[in-house]
Design a protein around this motif. Structure first.
Motif, PDB file in Angstrom:
ATOM      1  N   GLY A  52      -5.861 -16.569 -14.255  1.00 18.48           N
ATOM      2  CA  GLY A  52      -6.372 -15.252 -14.655  1.00 18.48           C
ATOM      3  C   GLY A  52      -7.046 -14.532 -13.498  1.00 18.48           C
ATOM      4  N   LEU A  53      -7.856 -15.262 -12.754  1.00 16.92           N
ATOM      5  CA  LEU A  53      -8.543 -14.663 -11.606  1.00 16.92           C
ATOM      6  C   LEU A  53      -7.547 -14.217 -10.547  1.00 16.92           C
ATOM      7  CD1 LEU A  53     -11.240 -13.970 -10.281  1.00 16.92           C
ATOM      8  CD2 LEU A  53     -11.250 -16.275  -9.314  1.00 16.92           C
ATOM      9  N   ALA A  54      -6.546 -15.058 -10.293  1.00  8.43           N
ATOM     10  CA  ALA A  54      -5.507 -14.691  -9.331  1.00  8.43           C
ATOM     11  C   ALA A  54      -4.755 -13.445  -9.797  1.00  8.43           C
ATOM     12  CB  ALA A  54      -4.540 -15.858  -9.138  1.00  8.43           C
ATOM     13  N   GLY A  55      -4.499 -13.345 -11.089  1.00  8.28           N
ATOM     14  CA  GLY A  55      -3.818 -12.177 -11.636  1.00  8.28           C
ATOM     15  C   GLY A  55      -4.636 -10.906 -11.465  1.00  8.28           C
ATOM     16  N   ILE A  56      -5.946 -11.013 -11.707  1.00 10.14           N
ATOM     17  CA  ILE A  56      -6.829  -9.855 -11.542  1.00 10.14           C
ATOM     18  C   ILE A  56      -6.858  -9.412 -10.084  1.00 10.14           C
ATOM     19  CG2 ILE A  56      -9.249  -9.126 -11.621  1.00 10.14           C
ATOM     20  CD1 ILE A  56      -9.481 -10.912 -14.157  1.00 10.14           C
TER      21      ILE A  56
END
Length: 42
Positions: free
Chosen positions: A19-23
């Motif tokens: 999720g953090l990588a996606g953001i």
């Protein structure tokens, strides 16, 4: 029981990392690479 708890913990960790990588990826796509470098440095 310990196996299921450990597996669940890793599942949450992986989902958070993805999720953090996606953001970060979305921020990079919308703001541009140089803007993201400024955000990351501050």
């Amino acid at each position: 029981m310990d196996d299921s708890v450990q597996k669940s913990c890793w599942s949450v960790t992986v989902k958070a990392a993805v999720g953090l990588a996606g953001i970060i990826l979305l921020a990079w796509l919308f703001a541009g690479s140089e803007s993201l470098a400024v955000i990351a440095a501050s």
